[in-house]
Design a protein around this motif. Structure first.
Motif, PDB file in Angstrom:
ATOM      1  N   HIS A 125     -30.742 -10.568 -21.324  1.00 23.10           N
ATOM      2  CA  HIS A 125     -31.306  -9.598 -22.544  1.00 23.10           C
ATOM      3  C   HIS A 125     -31.541  -7.991 -21.487  1.00 23.10           C
ATOM      4  CE1 HIS A 125     -33.347  -6.619 -25.011  1.00 23.10           C
ATOM      5  NE2 HIS A 125     -33.470  -6.655 -23.982  1.00 23.10           N
ATOM      6  N   ARG A 126     -31.443  -8.145 -20.178  1.00 22.77           N
ATOM      7  CA  ARG A 126     -31.438  -6.795 -19.072  1.00 22.77           C
ATOM      8  C   ARG A 126     -30.207  -6.838 -18.426  1.00 22.77           C
ATOM      9  NH1 ARG A 126     -34.526  -3.225 -20.793  1.00 22.77           N
ATOM     10  NH2 ARG A 126     -35.446  -3.028 -18.339  1.00 22.77           N
ATOM     11  N   ILE A 174     -38.662  -4.644 -26.060  1.00 20.44           N
ATOM     12  CA  ILE A 174     -37.997  -5.179 -24.962  1.00 20.44           C
ATOM     13  C   ILE A 174     -39.555  -6.671 -25.737  1.00 20.44           C
ATOM     14  CG2 ILE A 174     -38.191  -6.784 -22.787  1.00 20.44           C
ATOM     15  CD1 ILE A 174     -37.286  -4.289 -21.758  1.00 20.44           C
ATOM     16  N   PRO A 175     -38.774  -7.984 -25.768  1.00 20.74           N
ATOM     17  CA  PRO A 175     -39.626  -9.175 -26.495  1.00 20.74           C
ATOM     18  C   PRO A 175     -39.893  -9.526 -25.149  1.00 20.74           C
ATOM     19  CG  PRO A 175     -37.724  -9.383 -26.834  1.00 20.74           C
ATOM     20  CD  PRO A 175     -37.423  -8.068 -26.481  1.00 20.74           C
ATOM     21  N   ARG A 176     -40.875 -10.738 -25.339  1.00 23.00           N
ATOM     22  CA  ARG A 176     -41.052 -11.673 -24.887  1.00 23.00           C
ATOM     23  C   ARG A 176     -40.686 -13.095 -24.750  1.00 23.00           C
ATOM     24  NH1 ARG A 176     -46.368 -11.130 -22.289  1.00 23.00           N
ATOM     25  NH2 ARG A 176     -47.340  -9.729 -23.178  1.00 23.00           N
ATOM     26  N   PHE A 177     -39.904 -13.474 -23.306  1.00 26.57           N
ATOM     27  CA  PHE A 177     -39.137 -14.223 -23.691  1.00 26.57           C
ATOM     28  C   PHE A 177     -39.734 -15.321 -22.245  1.00 26.57           C
ATOM     29  CE2 PHE A 177     -36.543 -10.382 -23.155  1.00 26.57           C
ATOM     30  CZ  PHE A 177     -35.631 -10.311 -24.127  1.00 26.57           C
ATOM     31  N   PRO A 178     -39.058 -17.099 -23.478  1.00 28.66           N
ATOM     32  CA  PRO A 178     -40.021 -18.059 -23.002  1.00 28.66           C
ATOM     33  C   PRO A 178     -39.025 -18.599 -21.495  1.00 28.66           C
ATOM     34  CG  PRO A 178     -38.252 -18.816 -24.457  1.00 28.66           C
ATOM     35  CD  PRO A 178     -38.294 -17.112 -24.445  1.00 28.66           C
ATOM     36  N   THR A 179     -38.239 -17.563 -21.172  1.00 28.58           N
ATOM     37  CA  THR A 179     -36.658 -18.433 -20.254  1.00 28.58           C
ATOM     38  C   THR A 179     -36.587 -16.638 -18.476  1.00 28.58           C
ATOM     39  OG1 THR A 179     -34.199 -18.342 -20.835  1.00 28.58           O
ATOM     40  CG2 THR A 179     -36.404 -20.084 -21.059  1.00 28.58           C
ATOM     41  N   GLU A 226     -32.836 -16.105 -20.382  1.00 28.07           N
ATOM     42  CA  GLU A 226     -32.788 -14.995 -21.657  1.00 28.07           C
ATOM     43  C   GLU A 226     -33.248 -13.527 -21.526  1.00 28.07           C
ATOM     44  OE1 GLU A 226     -34.539 -17.583 -25.486  1.00 28.07           O
ATOM     45  OE2 GLU A 226     -35.172 -18.653 -23.459  1.00 28.07           O
ATOM     46  N   TYR A 227     -34.380 -13.893 -20.503  1.00 26.86           N
ATOM     47  CA  TYR A 227     -35.319 -12.060 -19.871  1.00 26.86           C
ATOM     48  C   TYR A 227     -33.305 -11.819 -19.372  1.00 26.86           C
ATOM     49  CZ  TYR A 227     -37.285  -8.497 -16.858  1.00 26.86           C
ATOM     50  OH  TYR A 227     -37.829  -7.169 -16.798  1.00 26.86           O
TER      51      TYR A 227
END
Length: 219
Positions: free
Chosen positions: A212-213, A200-205, A208-209
Motif C-alpha cells: 500500500h505504501r 490508511i487502513p490497518r493491515f494484517p501483514t 500488505e502494508y
C-alpha cells in the motif's frame, strides 16, 4: 526472505542499483533489517533535485535558504532509494517530478521556513487561504493533469506551477512516450488520489502494508 533481498523484486536480478552498506544504514537509524538499495547514478538524482529547486526559485521569484532539496539526504537521494532499479539515465527526470511535488507542498504549507520572504508567495498564501491539503492538491493536480484546462483558482501561481510541470512533462515524453504518459497519469490519478481520498487502513501483514505504501513512497 533473506535480509539482503528487496521488495518488490525478489526474483528479478538487480542491474541498476547497489546495496547500501549495513554500517550506513545503522548510522542513518534504519529500523528495518531489509537491505536498502541505491541507484548506481544517485548523482543524477541529486542533479534533478537541485535543478527543480533552481527552476522553482526562478519561476516564483523566491530564494531558498540554506536548506538542501527536499529529497536529498546523507544516505542518498530519496528517489534513488525509492526507485533503485529505475533506468539510470531516467533518474534525473523522475526525481524532478517528485521534488516538484514536495516543493509545492512545502512552500504553500509553510513558505517562510522553506524560502526567503516573497510578496508573491505571501499574497497567494493569505489571499487564497491555503491551509488544507485538499486545496493544495487541487492546484497540484491542475499542474500535473495536462488534460485539465480549468484552473481551480485562476491565480498566477497555479499557472506558473503548470508551466514548470508542463516543461518537464515534455522532456519525459521525448525520452519515451508511453512510459512518460503512464508517469503523468500515475501522478494525477494515483498519487494525489491515494493521498487525498484513502485513509490508511490497518493491515494484517507487513507485506500488505508495504504494498500500500509503495503507491505514494510513504508520503
Amino acid at each position: 526472505m533473506e535480509a539482503n533481498e528487496a521488495i518488490p523484486f525478489p526474483e528479478v536480478p538487480f542491474v541498476s542499483s547497489r546495496p547500501v552498506s549495513l554500517e550506513a544504514m545503522r548510522k542513518a537509524g534504519c529500523f528495518t533489517t531489509f537491505r536498502a538499495r541505491l541507484n548506481v547514478r544517485d548523482d543524477l538524482a541529486n542533479i534533478g533535485s537541485k535543478r527543480t529547486v533552481n527552476d522553482f526559485e526562478k519561476a516564483y521569484g523566491v530564494q531558498r535558504h540554506d536548506y538542501p532539496p527536499c529529497t536529498d539526504s546523507p544516505g542518498g537521494n530519496m528517489n534513488s532509494l525509492s526507485y533503485p532499479e529505475v533506468l539510470p539515465e531516467r533518474l534525473e527526470l523522475t526525481t524532478y517530478t517528485t521534488e516538484l511535488g514536495f516543493l509545492h507542498d512545502g512552500i504553500f504549507k509553510n513558505p517562510f521556513t522553506c524560502f526567503a520572504s516573497s510578496n508573491q508567495v505571501q499574497d497567494y498564501t493569505e489571499a487564497e487561504n491555503i491551509t488544507s491539503s485538499e486545496g493544495m492538491h487541487k492546484r497540484l493536480n491542475y499542474a500535473m493533469n495536462l488534460t485539465n484546462t480549468e484552473s481551480p483558482d485562476c491565480s498566477t501561481n497555479s499557472f506558473l506551477m503548470r508551466k514548470i510541470f508542463s516543461a518537464i512533462a515534455l522532456e519525459c515524453l521525448e525520452v519515451d512516450l508511453q512510459p512518460g504518459l503512464n508517469l503523468l497519469k500515475s501522478y494525477s490519478e494515483q498519487w494525489l488520489k491515494v493521498v487525498d481520498e484513502f485513509a490508511i487502513p490497518r493491515f494484517p501483514t507487513f507485506d500488505e502494508y508495504l504494498e500500500h505504501r509503495l503507491k505514494d513512497s510513504g508520503t
